[in-house]
Design a protein around this motif. Structure first.
Motif, short mmCIF file in Angstrom:
data_model
loop_
_atom_site.label_atom_id
_atom_site.label_comp_id
_atom_site.label_asym_id
_atom_site.label_seq_id
_atom_site.Cartn_x
_atom_site.Cartn_y
_atom_site.Cartn_z
N VAL A 42 28.40 56.18 36.12
CA VAL A 42 28.54 55.23 37.09
C VAL A 42 30.21 55.57 37.97
N SER A 43 29.70 55.64 39.26
CA SER A 43 30.74 55.64 39.84
C SER A 43 31.60 54.41 40.19
N VAL A 44 32.69 53.79 39.97
CA VAL A 44 33.63 53.32 39.95
C VAL A 44 34.23 53.13 41.83
N PRO A 45 33.83 52.18 43.03
CA PRO A 45 34.74 52.96 44.23
C PRO A 45 36.16 52.11 44.11
N ARG A 46 36.40 51.07 43.23
CA ARG A 46 37.76 50.13 43.74
C ARG A 46 37.85 49.27 42.58
N VAL A 47 38.58 49.15 42.65
CA VAL A 47 39.09 48.09 40.99
C VAL A 47 39.96 47.04 41.68
N ARG A 48 39.79 46.08 41.45
CA ARG A 48 40.43 44.81 41.03
C ARG A 48 41.49 44.30 40.41
N LEU A 49 42.82 43.95 40.36
CA LEU A 49 43.77 43.36 39.78
C LEU A 49 43.47 41.85 40.23
N ILE A 50 43.40 40.77 39.04
CA ILE A 50 44.04 39.99 39.26
C ILE A 50 44.57 39.18 38.72
N TYR A 51 46.07 38.56 39.43
CA TYR A 51 47.69 37.89 38.87
C TYR A 51 46.86 36.25 38.84
N GLU A 52 47.88 36.62 38.19
CA GLU A 52 47.73 34.60 37.48
C GLU A 52 48.42 34.17 37.69
N GLY A 53 49.41 32.61 37.98
CA GLY A 53 50.28 32.63 38.42
C GLY A 53 50.72 31.94 37.28
N GLY A 54 52.41 31.91 37.35
CA GLY A 54 53.09 31.57 36.31
C GLY A 54 54.59 31.42 36.31
N GLU A 55 55.21 31.37 35.42
CA GLU A 55 56.33 31.25 35.86
C GLU A 55 57.67 32.88 36.37
N LEU A 56 56.75 33.75 36.26
CA LEU A 56 57.30 34.67 36.94
C LEU A 56 56.56 34.94 38.53
N LYS A 57 55.84 33.90 38.77
CA LYS A 57 55.72 33.76 40.21
C LYS A 57 56.36 33.19 41.19
N PRO A 58 56.92 34.19 42.49
CA PRO A 58 58.12 33.80 43.04
C PRO A 58 57.74 32.62 43.80
N GLN A 59 59.10 32.10 44.29
CA GLN A 59 58.44 30.61 44.57
C GLN A 59 58.40 30.93 46.60
N ASP A 60 58.90 31.85 47.13
CA ASP A 60 58.15 32.87 48.12
C ASP A 60 57.30 33.15 48.06
N MET A 61 56.61 32.94 49.24
CA MET A 61 54.86 33.78 49.52
C MET A 61 54.78 35.05 49.65
N ASN A 62 56.26 34.65 51.03
CA ASN A 62 56.11 35.98 51.45
C ASN A 62 56.84 37.34 50.82
N VAL A 63 57.13 36.91 49.90
CA VAL A 63 57.44 37.95 49.06
C VAL A 63 56.59 38.87 47.86
N LEU A 64 55.67 37.70 47.90
CA LEU A 64 54.16 37.66 46.92
C LEU A 64 52.97 38.84 47.78
N LYS A 65 53.17 38.60 49.23
CA LYS A 65 52.62 38.82 50.53
C LYS A 65 53.03 40.25 50.68
N ASN A 66 54.28 40.31 50.82
CA ASN A 66 54.70 41.84 51.03
C ASN A 66 54.32 42.30 49.47
N ALA A 67 54.62 42.22 48.96
CA ALA A 67 54.21 43.02 47.02
C ALA A 67 52.83 43.79 47.40
N VAL A 68 51.55 43.09 47.55
CA VAL A 68 50.95 42.76 47.39
C VAL A 68 50.18 44.15 48.85
N GLU A 69 50.39 43.95 49.63
CA GLU A 69 50.41 44.40 50.84
C GLU A 69 51.12 46.00 50.80
#
Length: 83
Positions: A42-69
């Protein structure tokens, strides 16, 4: 987590996910074999990573957005979701 550490971790996670879960997977479960048209691959064209929030999640959402992009740009075929 700081921005560089977060981006490095996401990049490592994305690379590992592609290595283990992308391209072609072989389905071995007998109950699913009748659903497969040609063989057990079976071909798998895309993989999704799902991160849950926690104490390691950055307070600045721009940091998180930049890392994801940056990770999605660097590793095609990986989609990152945040919960």
């Amino acid at each position: 987590m700081k921005e560089q550490a977060l981006a490095a971790q996401m990049l490592a996670d994305a690379s590992e996910a592609l290595r283990y879960y992308s391209e072609t997977l072989e389905i071995r479960r007998d109950s699913l074999q009748p659903l497969l048209r040609e063989g057990s691959g079976v071909s798998v064209p895309r993989v999704r990573l799902i991160y849950e929030g926690g104490e390691l999640k950055p307070q600045d959402m721009n940091v998180l957005k930049n890392a994801v992009e940056a990770t999605e740009d660097a590793v095609p075929g990986v989609e990152i979701l945040l919960q």
